[in-house]
Each structure stands twice: as C-alpha cells, then as structure tokens.
Write a protein that holds these residues in place. Sequence first.
Motif, PDB file in Angstrom:
ATOM      1  N   ALA A 116      32.611  56.141  12.370  1.00 30.41           N
ATOM      2  CA  ALA A 116      32.075  56.026  11.003  1.00 30.41           C
ATOM      3  C   ALA A 116      32.746  54.870  10.262  1.00 30.41           C
ATOM      4  O   ALA A 116      32.077  54.107   9.549  1.00 30.41           O
ATOM      5  CB  ALA A 116      32.265  57.341  10.255  1.00 30.41           C
ATOM      6  N   GLU A 117      34.049  54.734  10.426  1.00 32.91           N
ATOM      7  CA  GLU A 117      34.768  53.617   9.802  1.00 32.91           C
ATOM      8  C   GLU A 117      34.267  52.276  10.330  1.00 32.91           C
ATOM      9  O   GLU A 117      34.091  51.320   9.568  1.00 32.91           O
ATOM     10  CB  GLU A 117      36.272  53.728  10.081  1.00 32.91           C
TER      11      GLU A 117
ATOM     12  N   LEU B 274      31.297  51.592  11.559  1.00 30.48           N
ATOM     13  CA  LEU B 274      29.948  51.320  11.065  1.00 30.48           C
ATOM     14  C   LEU B 274      29.946  50.877   9.609  1.00 30.48           C
ATOM     15  O   LEU B 274      28.980  50.265   9.148  1.00 30.48           O
ATOM     16  CB  LEU B 274      29.052  52.553  11.246  1.00 30.48           C
ATOM     17  N   ASP B 275      31.013  51.145   8.880  1.00 34.00           N
ATOM     18  CA  ASP B 275      31.140  50.677   7.493  1.00 34.00           C
ATOM     19  C   ASP B 275      31.473  49.188   7.410  1.00 34.00           C
ATOM     20  O   ASP B 275      31.351  48.595   6.338  1.00 34.00           O
ATOM     21  CB  ASP B 275      32.245  51.457   6.764  1.00 34.00           C
ATOM     22  N   GLU B 276      31.909  48.609   8.517  1.00 29.82           N
ATOM     23  CA  GLU B 276      32.362  47.211   8.492  1.00 29.82           C
ATOM     24  C   GLU B 276      31.651  46.362   9.546  1.00 29.82           C
ATOM     25  O   GLU B 276      32.289  45.819  10.458  1.00 29.82           O
ATOM     26  CB  GLU B 276      33.867  47.162   8.710  1.00 29.82           C
TER      27      GLU B 276
ATOM     28  N   ILE C  27      24.842  52.059   7.815  1.00 34.38           N
ATOM     29  CA  ILE C  27      25.263  53.142   6.927  1.00 34.38           C
ATOM     30  C   ILE C  27      24.391  54.375   7.163  1.00 34.38           C
ATOM     31  O   ILE C  27      24.890  55.504   7.203  1.00 34.38           O
ATOM     32  CB  ILE C  27      25.241  52.691   5.454  1.00 34.38           C
ATOM     33  N   ARG C  28      23.087  54.183   7.366  1.00 32.90           N
ATOM     34  CA  ARG C  28      22.205  55.313   7.693  1.00 32.90           C
ATOM     35  C   ARG C  28      22.600  55.938   9.034  1.00 32.90           C
ATOM     36  O   ARG C  28      22.633  57.161   9.163  1.00 32.90           O
ATOM     37  CB  ARG C  28      20.734  54.864   7.712  1.00 32.90           C
TER      38      ARG C  28
ATOM     39  N   LYS D 191      25.552  55.894  10.338  1.00 32.29           N
ATOM     40  CA  LYS D 191      26.821  56.583  10.108  1.00 32.29           C
ATOM     41  C   LYS D 191      26.580  57.970   9.535  1.00 32.29           C
ATOM     42  O   LYS D 191      27.124  58.964  10.026  1.00 32.29           O
ATOM     43  CB  LYS D 191      27.708  55.774   9.165  1.00 32.29           C
ATOM     44  N   HIS D 192      25.746  58.059   8.514  1.00 30.90           N
ATOM     45  CA  HIS D 192      25.472  59.357   7.888  1.00 30.90           C
ATOM     46  C   HIS D 192      24.773  60.305   8.863  1.00 30.90           C
ATOM     47  O   HIS D 192      25.065  61.505   8.882  1.00 30.90           O
ATOM     48  CB  HIS D 192      24.657  59.184   6.605  1.00 30.90           C
TER      49      HIS D 192
ATOM     50  N   ARG E 196      23.718  46.022   7.496  1.00 32.93           N
ATOM     51  CA  ARG E 196      24.679  46.957   6.893  1.00 32.93           C
ATOM     52  C   ARG E 196      24.008  48.271   6.484  1.00 32.93           C
ATOM     53  O   ARG E 196      24.518  49.355   6.780  1.00 32.93           O
ATOM     54  CB  ARG E 196      25.370  46.327   5.693  1.00 32.93           C
ATOM     55  N   ASP E 197      22.857  48.209   5.806  1.00 35.79           N
ATOM     56  CA  ASP E 197      22.174  49.435   5.359  1.00 35.79           C
ATOM     57  C   ASP E 197      21.773  50.313   6.547  1.00 35.79           C
ATOM     58  O   ASP E 197      21.886  51.541   6.487  1.00 35.79           O
ATOM     59  CB  ASP E 197      20.936  49.095   4.521  1.00 35.79           C
TER      60      ASP E 197
END
Length: 184
Positions: free
Chosen positions: A121-122, A124-126, A66-67, A69-70, A62-63
């Motif tokens: 992005a959405e 990658l959040d899930e 998130i990286r 995604k950013h 997950r981390d």
Amino acid sequence: MNKIAKPIYSVEISKDEMSQATKTRESFDLLVKSLDESFEKLKMVRELLDQFTDSSHFKQMRDLFIRYKHRIIGLFNEFLTQLQVALEDMNKSLSDTEMDNIKDTIVGECGELREGIDKLAEILDEPDSPNFLNTFKSTFDRLQERKNSLHEIITDHLFSHIDYDILGRIKLGSVRAKISKRGN
C-alpha cells in the motif's frame, strides 16, 4: 510364541466435537478460497506493471494506483474477517498441541502477510519513486511466498490434522462401534 499385547489408546470424540472440527475445516476452506481470489486480483496489478519497462508513465497513473491500493486493502480486510471467524471456529473445536501449534503458525504467517500488504500500500502511494516498479515486484514476490506458505500450512497441516487425526479417529471409532454391535 509369546506376544506381549501393547496397550491401545483411543480418544472418544463426541458428535459435537466432530461437527465443530468439520465446521473449522469448512471455515478454513473458505479462507483459502478467499486468499486465492485476493491474490488473483493482486496478480492482475502485477501483470499490468509487467507491461511497462519505463516508470515514466506511473506518475500519470497515480489515481489508478490509489484505487488499486484501496481495493487490495479492502480484500485483505475481508480476508482478516474470514480469518477471525475461522480462528473462532478453530478455538471451539478440539484443542490439542498440534492444533495449537498450527494456529500459532497461521497467525504468525497472517501477521507477515499483513506487513507485506501494508508495504505494498505504501509503494502504491508513491508511483513517482525511482524504484517503484522493482520495489512493487519484489514486495509482491515476497507476498506470494507468504501466501503460498499460509496455503500450505492450512491445506497440508491443518486439513490433514482435522481429516486424519480428528475425523479419522471418529470414523475408526464408528467402525469399531458397528463391529461390536454386530458381534452382540
């Protein structure tokens, strides 16, 4: 043989307009390079995910997602900044129907690209979503199609219009001026 002379239409393009058309082309050339570089980084995420057949590992990553995604959002925001500069340059150059149509098409494609980036992005959040891998891949593939379409519009249509319809007339006009000077 009687030949009927056809009227010849020409457009005088100033050196400033020629310079601005060249600047517009250079801005969009940088934009295409930025787009290609961004998608190379995005492709690396896709290649990482292609190594997995089972999504059970994704929750622990997950981390990392998130990286990613950013970073993807950051790259696209940089692209949008370059797009704004390129469009401003385009607005300063010659305005004709073809240029306006190309600009509208570019803006539309970039809007669709933006929607795809937001969707990615959405996703990658899930990473624990049961369809994470398939959804990411299908969204990536649609983004790749949008990128290819935008690339084609810029390189095939915009660059051709600038190179042949705008700068080509200038070059032809310069040749005519040189010929007429020689004739005097």
